[in-house]
Motif scaffolding. Structure first.
Motif, short mmCIF file in Angstrom:
data_model
loop_
_atom_site.label_atom_id
_atom_site.label_comp_id
_atom_site.label_asym_id
_atom_site.label_seq_id
_atom_site.Cartn_x
_atom_site.Cartn_y
_atom_site.Cartn_z
N GLU A 172 0.84 -1.07 -0.07
CA GLU A 172 -0.01 0.14 -0.10
C GLU A 172 0.97 1.15 -0.09
O GLU A 172 0.31 2.40 -0.22
CB GLU A 172 -1.00 0.03 1.12
N LEU A 200 1.39 -1.34 -10.04
CA LEU A 200 1.53 -2.25 -8.89
C LEU A 200 1.76 -3.70 -9.33
O LEU A 200 2.62 -4.29 -8.92
CB LEU A 200 0.44 -2.26 -8.05
N MET A 210 -1.24 -6.85 3.28
CA MET A 210 -2.13 -6.61 4.66
C MET A 210 -3.45 -7.20 4.31
O MET A 210 -3.85 -6.77 3.34
CB MET A 210 -1.92 -5.48 5.22
N PRO A 211 -4.06 -7.64 5.19
CA PRO A 211 -5.64 -8.33 4.87
C PRO A 211 -6.33 -6.78 4.74
O PRO A 211 -6.20 -5.85 5.38
CB PRO A 211 -6.10 -8.74 5.87
N THR A 212 -7.01 -6.71 3.70
CA THR A 212 -8.10 -5.35 3.52
C THR A 212 -9.32 -5.82 3.65
O THR A 212 -9.93 -5.90 2.88
CB THR A 212 -7.97 -5.07 1.87
N TRP A 213 -9.64 -6.38 4.85
CA TRP A 213 -10.93 -6.76 5.53
C TRP A 213 -11.39 -6.06 6.51
O TRP A 213 -10.58 -6.02 7.50
CB TRP A 213 -10.89 -8.29 5.48
N HIS A 239 -5.88 0.18 -5.58
CA HIS A 239 -6.37 0.53 -4.52
C HIS A 239 -6.50 1.77 -4.05
O HIS A 239 -5.62 2.57 -4.44
CB HIS A 239 -5.34 0.03 -3.34
N SER A 266 -19.03 -4.96 3.52
CA SER A 266 -18.65 -5.99 4.16
C SER A 266 -19.56 -6.76 5.03
O SER A 266 -19.86 -7.87 5.30
CB SER A 266 -17.40 -5.88 5.00
N LEU A 311 -21.73 -9.26 3.23
CA LEU A 311 -21.58 -10.30 2.89
C LEU A 311 -21.17 -11.20 4.02
O LEU A 311 -21.33 -12.42 3.77
CB LEU A 311 -19.95 -9.96 2.16
N GLN A 332 -10.58 -7.98 -1.73
CA GLN A 332 -11.09 -8.22 -0.55
C GLN A 332 -12.02 -9.38 -0.43
O GLN A 332 -11.80 -10.24 0.81
CB GLN A 332 -12.09 -7.14 -0.28
N TRP A 388 -9.26 -12.18 0.46
CA TRP A 388 -9.02 -12.20 1.64
C TRP A 388 -9.91 -12.77 2.45
O TRP A 388 -9.62 -13.67 3.10
CB TRP A 388 -8.87 -10.78 2.28
N ARG A 389 -11.22 -12.59 2.35
CA ARG A 389 -12.30 -13.32 3.01
C ARG A 389 -12.17 -15.14 2.62
O ARG A 389 -12.24 -15.70 3.59
CB ARG A 389 -13.42 -12.97 2.59
N HIS A 434 -10.33 -0.92 7.41
CA HIS A 434 -9.17 -1.96 7.69
C HIS A 434 -7.68 -1.30 8.27
O HIS A 434 -7.23 -2.00 8.93
CB HIS A 434 -8.87 -2.98 6.47
N LEU A 435 -7.40 -0.24 7.80
CA LEU A 435 -6.23 0.46 8.35
C LEU A 435 -6.51 0.72 9.94
O LEU A 435 -5.55 0.50 10.52
CB LEU A 435 -5.81 1.60 7.69
N ARG A 461 -8.26 -1.03 11.51
CA ARG A 461 -8.06 -2.18 12.35
C ARG A 461 -6.92 -2.74 12.62
O ARG A 461 -6.55 -3.15 13.63
CB ARG A 461 -8.81 -3.41 11.56
N HIS A 462 -6.06 -2.52 11.71
CA HIS A 462 -4.46 -2.78 11.77
C HIS A 462 -3.89 -1.84 12.96
O HIS A 462 -3.23 -2.27 13.75
CB HIS A 462 -3.60 -2.20 10.47
#
Lengths: 438, 692
Positions: free
Chosen positions: A405, A415, A435-438, B236, B252, B255, B289, B292-293, B355-356, B358-359
């Motif tokens: 990112e 990319l 990194m997970p984008t969830w 992105h 999300s 889903l 996305q 990832w799920r 999500h960021l 969350r990170h």
């Protein structure tokens, strides 16, 4: 026979059930161990004549618990169980159920070891969780190690620096027991502890000929004079880890004296306690003396500073080989790194400001010709600058880590393309970290 | 013969693309759509009010849609095992349909229900529609083990055929054929409960930011696609202040509950891309996305311990701290770091965070600052986060805490700098922590550094009106980086992976020398390293760390055992092992390395088994440069030769990350025309290794 594992066993019902279960466990193992099964089935066969050295050798591969079960097979196996060779290395794990998810070394086992095997111990580490009780328990063990001569000792805090919570006098008296009795310590890891100057003097007085490794990052009670005394006396010291406030020109000169062996690794933590803290500088001549004396030494520096605290650093040539910036660092400082760190091997930058790091990376690629590992966290880089950087470094980059990112696509590379382009220059398949984008 | 169908809704709360609902209707005389809910249990479960509200709104929407088709939703109170025997008899059910649930708990529950249905002579029909792919196919395509890196997963997926095309919604005609008379007391018996009935207090509850339901999800899907057209590129999007807020195009939670079919989203994105770009096939990144799920679902489907550290073969054992007080501060947004507190407040009020974000909060709780177990954080998310799927939630937490999936751990998000970079103005903070609203931008991320006069002028004195920071971030991250290094340095199979852990030390010489000699002789100066320290010891018994490691790799395992047996055995072996090492016995296993502790029986793994050593001799011709590949292949060989043990799962994957990438190259070479020279050569090397 049970007595041997522990007299307290009689009070413990579960123990009598356990041994058969272990046999089963052994039986389940792979074919290489199939023979071992025979033992339980044919006691008194030629297994009994197995030379003790071989048995010992086998025991060395078994974890303690299994050795303990095996020791119940016969007298000879039991004798082997207690051979000093099997008790030289021990890692005490001191955890409290309230503060750790991990199991602890059973107190009865600790008692047993102190009673029967403390004189055999040579390589000891004590791991403690975040609770003060655990650190106190570790000190209690240390203070009982009176008749042993340790070669290595590690005090390891696995969660928080809990040794710092132990009353200093208690800690010091426990530690000096080891220093006084060991006489031949070669490795000592006491990061994040309240060790102080007088206790280091005891260390030096008793172990100066043997000490090779000393790690004492974040020991606030040690002064520059205290560590200087270690460097002056312990000429065999090859690896040292400490905080920047202990680093002085005198220390570097002491480590570069003729009597001193070549230093191999010097690890320095530069941590800021309050924003705006002022840091002293080290003379270039002192570093030059170090490099002359130990041309191959690694200088590992961890920076945890605010951006405006970097003024004293990287204004002159620095022999640093491994650089870690744990907090945001400015483009300007990284520019200075590119100019003044010709020995740089590994560079990790966790974050920098909002502008891309392009020119700085190119400069680093150009001047840091030894660079073989780089990790970039929240540092934006344009795709073309990144490719250019990799191209300049080429295959010597054995570690290259950047998050997808923060790579900014530009007119030259998207990319998707960058993965191919970078792989080509590295000579191996490479992907940015995701990194997970969830 | 009369066919009376019952369709059991759990997830998949929609009428579009619902293959198993179509099955229920197919040739049926009557169809009843049910949802089973235990109001008594609802309040007790670890699910917050926002998630319940979302579910109830979704059920309302479903009921409305069914009404339009002259049918209704039957919400049945109770537990499935008690409810079904009653319904089977009362409604003379002959067919039961429900969507396949890939999660271990769901599979177990459904197995029991299917068995019960059989006993009642009820035909049970199950179809997969919650995930894009049949997860077992992915696992099969990866040599019967779930891929444990996302790259590997993408490679596998790219080799599979496209997901099944979505089905149209249920039509009036279909429903007319099997219309069930709705009794007059339907609302009395089968109504959708209110939040109050579930035991929640709704006084002062702020309006829902995310409205549940299939209709809402389809509206959002359209907006989502419009936005993509508008953005006109599928890169992105760069994160900015706006990204942090709940977006009317976010999908999300929909889903998660199956209000929106993932296949519908997939095909809409695909077709839009092909229309706009006029290219044949869109890149995988378009679906990242969704993938990832899918990735986390695949990793979890056969691992009942996926949501915990203990007994979880893919999870690195990290000595996390237990600190309920600190955990509560984090969960309630009282850390004293406005960026963290604002995110946690947004999560609690609205049920969704970017999500960021969350990170940021996950890193802060675990490896970054507080050193608290990811399991605790996962549970808080489970309560508050609308889109928290069991698999995705646990997987993300393991990922973010560097507990699995082979992450670099060197980078910790700074609770001050990261937020400032994302939202320099601090407006996000002002919105969720209004007490800080008058702080100047300069200090809003670190109010404790503001001069007292500034604090007073902003009517918010730190330590009085807003908490002081609960931790010194610089000090905390310094300690935690060391802790992570300790953990990772012990994991021999991670060697060469992480940047920091490779910083050299003279350790080998100061500590027990681990040469061949020292192991074989018992001379006074050659102490065995703790034999129980299996990971490290085993690896170091080889004369050169790069020659042999008897830990088999997973990804590269061409003929590894079926994963089911691997996972299953981990479950069954763990318990006896735990029983043996339980503290009731006077001897615990004090010297086991962390990773091996929870694993079934690591210490008994033969450290110098014949197979790896034979591999060693055979690989001698390999040159220095090729060593790593040689290692990989040997490892692969040795895995074939030895019986597999589940505890090495994580080990194998780490060991093989490098060569896995090589394999991926192979995969992409097949797909893409331009073969890079370097990769070609590496492929050859790998192939050469195989032949050894």
């Amino acid at each position: 026979m049970k007595r041997i594992i522990g007299g307290e066993e009689d009070s413990n019902n579960s123990s009598s059930k356990s041994p058969p279960r272990t046999c089963k466990k052994v039986r389940k193992q792979t074919s290489e161990e199939a023979e071992a099964v025979v033992v339980s089935e044919l006691p008194g066969s030629e297994w009994a004549r197995l030379p003790q050295e071989l048995l010992l050798h086998i025991f060395q591969y078994l974890p303690l618990l299994d050795r303990a079960y095996a020791s119940q097979v016969c007298r000879r196996w039991n004798q082997t169980f207690h051979m000093p060779e099997l008790w030289r290395y021990f890692e005490f794990e001191l955890n409290q159920p309230a503060s750790s998810y991990l199991k602890a070394t059973h107190p009865d086992l600790i008692k047993q070891i102190i009673k029967r095997h403390s004189n055999h111990l040579q390589y000891v580490s004590l791991k403690v969780d975040s609770s003060t009780e655990s650190a106190v328990a570790a000190c209690d063990i240390l203070s009982q190690l009176v008749n042993c001569s340790l070669k290595t000792l590690g005090l390891i805090s696995t969660a928080r620096p809990s040794f710092m919570e132990v009353p200093k006098s208690h800690f010091i008296s426990a530690l000096t027991v080891v220093f006084l009795n060991s006489k031949s310590l070669s490795s000592l890891k006491i990061d994040d502890t309240p060790v102080d100057d007088p206790s280091l003097k005891v260390l030096v007085a008793n172990n100066s000929d043997t000490l090779k490794l000393l790690k004492m990052s974040s020991c606030p009670h040690v002064s520059p004079a205290g560590i200087l005394c270690v460097a002056d006396q312990c000429h065999g010291l090859r690896e040292l880890a400490l905080n920047y406030h202990l680093l002085s020109d005198e220390l570097l000169l002491a480590l570069s004296s003729e009597k001193h062996v070549h230093l191999e690794h010097l690890r320095i933590d530069v941590v800021s306690e309050n924003p705006g803290q002022h840091f002293h500088t080290i003379k270039k001549t002192s570093w030059d003396a170090m490099v002359r004396h130990s041309p191959k030494f690694n200088l590992v520096m961890y920076f945890f500073l605010y951006e405006d605290e970097f003024d004293p650093f990287f204004n002159e040539e620095s022999p640093v080989t491994h650089l870690y910036f744990g907090r945001s660092v400015s483009k300007e400082v990284l520019g200075r790194v590119g100019l003044h760190c010709p020995r740089l091997v590994e560079l990790v930058v966790c974050a920098n400001g909002l502008r891309p790091l392009d020119e700085e990376l190119i400069r680093i690629a150009k001047h840091c010709t030894q660079l073989s590992a780089i990790g970039l966290g929240e540092c934006e880089v344009s795709c073309s600058a990144f490719v250019e950087f990799v191209k300049m470094c080429g295959r010597r980059l054995s570690q290259l880590s950047i998050m997808e990112e923060v790579l900014i696509p530009d007119h030259k590379y998207s990319l998707d393309e960058i993965h191919w382009e970078v792989s080509k220059h590295l000579g191996r398949v490479w992907f940015p970290d995701m990194m997970p984008t969830w | 013969m009369v066919v009376n169908s019952v369709h059991w809704f759990r997830k998949g709360l929609r009428l579009h693309d619902n293959p198993v609902l179509q099955e229920a209707l197919n040739g049926a005389d009557t169809v009843r759509c049910i949802y089973i809910l235990d109001p008594w249990f609802a309040g007790a479960a670890n699910v917050g009010i926002n998630r319940w509200r979302f579910l109830l709104e979704t059920l309302e929407d479903l009921d409305d849609s069914l009404k339009k088709l002259n049918s209704r939703l039957f919400v049945v109170r109770g537990q499935p095992t008690n409810v079904f025997p009653r319904l089977f008899k009362e409604w003379k059910v002959t067919r039961l349909t429900f969507e396949y649930d890939p999660e271990p708990y769901g599979k177990e529950r459904d197995g029991a229900i299917i068995k019960m249905a059989q006993e009642f002579g009820v035909e049970a029909i199950v179809r997969n529609s919650h995930t894009l792919y049949n997860l077992d196919r992915i696992i099969e395509a990866n040599n019967n083990s779930p891929p444990l890196t996302f790259k590997r997963f993408q490679t596998i997926v790219s080799r599979l055929e496209l997901p099944r095309r979505p089905l149209p919604p249920i039509t009036q005609q279909q429903m007319d054929k099997c219309c069930t008379k709705i009794s007059d007391n339907h609302d009395q018996l089968y109504s959708i409960p209110s939040l109050e009935e579930l035991g929640f207090r709704t006084a002062g509850l702020s309006p829902a930011v995310w409205k549940g339901g299939e209709s809402e999800s389809l509206d959002r899907l359209n907006k989502h696609l419009d936005k993509k057209v508008w953005v006109a590129n599928f890169e992105h999007p760069r994160v900015n202040t706006c990204s942090l807020y709940a977006s009317p195009t976010g999908l999300s939670p929909y889903l998660r509950f199956g209000c929106l079919s993932c296949k519908v989203l997939y095909y809409n994105l695909r077709e839009l891309y092909m229309k706009l770009r006029k290219r044949c096939s869109p890149p995988l990144s378009l679906f990242s996305q969704l993938l990832w799920r899918e990735f986390f679902y695949t990793a979890a489907t056969n691992n009942p311990n996926f949501d915990r550290m203990e007994g979880n073969p893919i999870c690195v054992q990290i000595p996390w701290d237990q600190n309920p007080e600190a955990l509560a501060k984090w969960a309630e947004g009282r850390t004293g770091f406005p960026w963290i507190d604002a995110i946690m407040t947004q999560l609690r009020i609205e049920g969704w965070i970017h999500h960021l974000a969350r990170h940021a909060v996950a890193c802060f709780l675990t490896r970054g600052d507080l050193w608290i177990s990811w399991e605790s954080g996962m549970k808080v998310f489970e309560e508050l986060l609308l889109d928290a799927d069991w698999s995705v939630n646990a997987g993300s937490w393991m990922w973010l805490s560097c507990s699995a999936f082979f992450q670099q751990f060197f980078h910790c998000y700074c609770p001050v700098g990261f937020g400032r970079r994302t939202d320099p103005s601090g407006d996000f903070i002002r919105r969720y922590i209004p007490i800080l609203k008058d702080y100047p931008n300069r200090y809003i991320y670190e109010p404790w550094n503001a001069p007292e006069s500034v604090q007073r002028a902003a009517n918010c004195v730190v330590g009085v009106d807003y908490p002081k920071p609960m931790i010194n971030h610089a000090e905390g991250s310094r300690l935690n980086i060391e802790r992570m290094k300790q953990v990772y340095q012990q994991l021999s199979h991670y060697r060469g992976l992480s940047l920091l852990a490779s910083v050299p030390t003279i350790q080998e010489e100061a500590e027990p020398p681990m040469t061949d000699e020292s192991q074989s002789s018992s001379g006074p100066d050659s102490p065995p390293k703790s034999p129980a320290d299996s990971e490290a010891a085993v690896c170091s018994t080889a004369p050169d760390s790069s020659t042999v490691c008897p830990y088999p790799d997973l990804e590269g395992a061409v003929d590894s055992q079926p994963s089911q047996t691997v996972w299953a055995s981990s479950g069954s072996h763990t318990q006896p092992a735990v029983a043996i090492t339980s503290s009731s016995h006077p001897l615990s296993t004090p010297t086991q390395s962390n990773l091996s502790r929870s694993k079934p029986s690591p210490p008994l793994c033969p450290p110098m088994s014949p197979s790896p050593s034979s591999a060693m001799t055979k690989t001698q011709p390999i040159s220095q440069g090729q060593r790593r590949k040689g290692l990989a292949c040997e490892v692969r060989r040795s895995q074939r030769q030895q019986g597999r043990q589940s505890f090495t799962l994580a080990a194998r994957e780490g060991e093989s990350r490098a060569e896995e990438e090589e394999e991926e190259a192979g995969g992409e070479e097949m797909m893409e025309e331009d073969i890079e020279q370097g990769e070609e050569r590496m492929e050859e090397e790998t192939a050469a290794g195989h032949q050894l």
